[in-house]
Design an enzyme around this catalytic site. Structure first.
Site, PDB file in Angstrom:
ATOM      1  CE  LYS A   1      43.275 -30.932 -44.157  1.00  0.00           C
ATOM      2  NZ  LYS A   1      44.007 -29.699 -43.865  1.00  0.00           N
TER       3      LYS A   1
ATOM      4  CB  SER B   1      53.138 -30.314 -42.767  1.00  0.00           C
ATOM      5  OG  SER B   1      53.163 -29.181 -41.960  1.00  0.00           O
TER       6      SER B   1
HETATM    7  P1  ADP Z   1      46.088 -26.524 -42.970  1.00  0.00           P
HETATM    8  O1  ADP Z   1      45.822 -27.980 -43.078  1.00  0.00           O
HETATM    9  O2  ADP Z   1      45.057 -25.774 -42.194  1.00  0.00           O
HETATM   10  O3  ADP Z   1      46.423 -25.838 -44.286  1.00  0.00           O
HETATM   11  P2  ADP Z   1      48.917 -26.279 -42.336  1.00  0.00           P
HETATM   12  O4  ADP Z   1      49.600 -26.696 -41.086  1.00  0.00           O
HETATM   13  O5  ADP Z   1      49.332 -26.941 -43.600  1.00  0.00           O
HETATM   14  O6  ADP Z   1      47.366 -26.430 -42.034  1.00  0.00           O
HETATM   15  O7  ADP Z   1      49.106 -24.708 -42.528  1.00  0.00           O
HETATM   16  C1  ADP Z   1      48.625 -23.798 -41.581  1.00  0.00           C
HETATM   17  C2  ADP Z   1      48.820 -22.404 -42.130  1.00  0.00           C
HETATM   18  O8  ADP Z   1      50.217 -22.121 -42.245  1.00  0.00           O
HETATM   19  C3  ADP Z   1      48.246 -22.195 -43.539  1.00  0.00           C
HETATM   20  O9  ADP Z   1      47.723 -20.889 -43.639  1.00  0.00           O
HETATM   21  C4  ADP Z   1      49.441 -22.360 -44.437  1.00  0.00           C
HETATM   22  O10 ADP Z   1      49.293 -21.653 -45.650  1.00  0.00           O
HETATM   23  C5  ADP Z   1      50.526 -21.753 -43.568  1.00  0.00           C
HETATM   24  N1  ADP Z   1      51.834 -22.277 -43.942  1.00  0.00           N
HETATM   25  C6  ADP Z   1      52.234 -23.555 -43.999  1.00  0.00           C
HETATM   26  N2  ADP Z   1      53.513 -23.651 -44.425  1.00  0.00           N
HETATM   27  C7  ADP Z   1      53.928 -22.372 -44.650  1.00  0.00           C
HETATM   28  C8  ADP Z   1      55.138 -21.787 -45.144  1.00  0.00           C
HETATM   29  N3  ADP Z   1      56.165 -22.534 -45.515  1.00  0.00           N
HETATM   30  N4  ADP Z   1      55.191 -20.443 -45.267  1.00  0.00           N
HETATM   31  C9  ADP Z   1      54.123 -19.691 -44.919  1.00  0.00           C
HETATM   32  N5  ADP Z   1      52.949 -20.172 -44.473  1.00  0.00           N
HETATM   33  C10 ADP Z   1      52.847 -21.498 -44.338  1.00  0.00           C
END
Ligand code: ADP
Length: 178
Positions: free
Chosen positions: A47, A139
């Site tokens: 990533k 994100s």
């Molecule tokens: P990854 O690359 O491991 O998916 P993220 O930072 O994108 O890391 O997400 C980490 C966790 O938080 C994941 O389980 C994701 O589904 C959750 N997550 C991210 N954004 C949200 C949101 N808006 N509402 C609920 N859960 C979220």
């Protein structure tokens, strides 16, 4: 790191690139259930992150320090090195927390949880459904909007939007997000 064998502790892993209100909502709700939540900030070589791992760790720590409703002593933020399941084992925790938004999250999360259960069947992944208002928040979308000069203040804490502004204020961009 502390041995959490007899504690009601959960590990919340993710990229947090950057941390959003969606993540914070999952964290707050986890703290209603667990005595301690350890946020494990990943660094996956495949990533391309906007913020370095140490920066993401610091931004989450600063964010938590800023939020009054979160008891900082119940949260730990660590930079994850290597396999998540090994880290969870190393501190004797038993629970991994993940958030679920749309159906599109499901396949990836199922694969991840199944893999982790194969690696260690004693460690359980628990999912929390997103709060409705954050169901389309990621994100990735935050990075894209701020890259193009948009206002992300409803999506991330103030210190994060300031950090994004600093990062993106330098150049003009050709991209278009519609
Ligand atoms: P990854 O690359 O491991 O998916 P993220 O930072 O994108 O890391 O997400 C980490 C966790 O938080 C994941 O389980 C994701 O589904 C959750 N997550 C991210 N954004 C949200 C949101 N808006 N509402 C609920 N859960 C979220």
């Amino acid at each position: 790191m502390t041995n959490y064998q007899f504690k009601n502790v959960a590990v919340y892993p993710g990229s947090f690139d950057p941390v959003t209100f969606g993540h914070i909502d999952i964290l707050k709700r986890s703290l209603n259930i667990f005595d301690k939540v350890i946020i494990a900030v990943a660094c996956n070589r495949k990533k391309g992150y906007l913020f370095k791992q140490e920066e993401r760790v610091k931004l989450i720590r600063d964010t938590i320090a800023d939020i009054n409703e979160i008891d900082g002593s119940k949260v730990e933020v660590v930079a994850l090195k290597g396999l998540l399941i090994k880290f969870v084992e190393s501190i004797n925790a038993r629970v991994i927390i993940r958030g679920l938004r749309a159906v599109s999250d499901f396949e990836y999360e199922l694969q991840l949880a199944t893999t982790n259960r194969t690696l260690n069947p004693d460690i359980e992944t628990i999912f929390m459904m997103t709060a409705e208002k954050y169901s389309f928040l990621s994100s990735t979308i935050v990075r894209e909007i701020s890259l193009l000069g948009g206002d992300v203040s409803s999506m991330v804490p103030l210190l994060i939007s300031k950090e994004l502004q600093k990062l993106y204020s330098k150049g003009d961009h050709d991209e278009t997000l519609m």
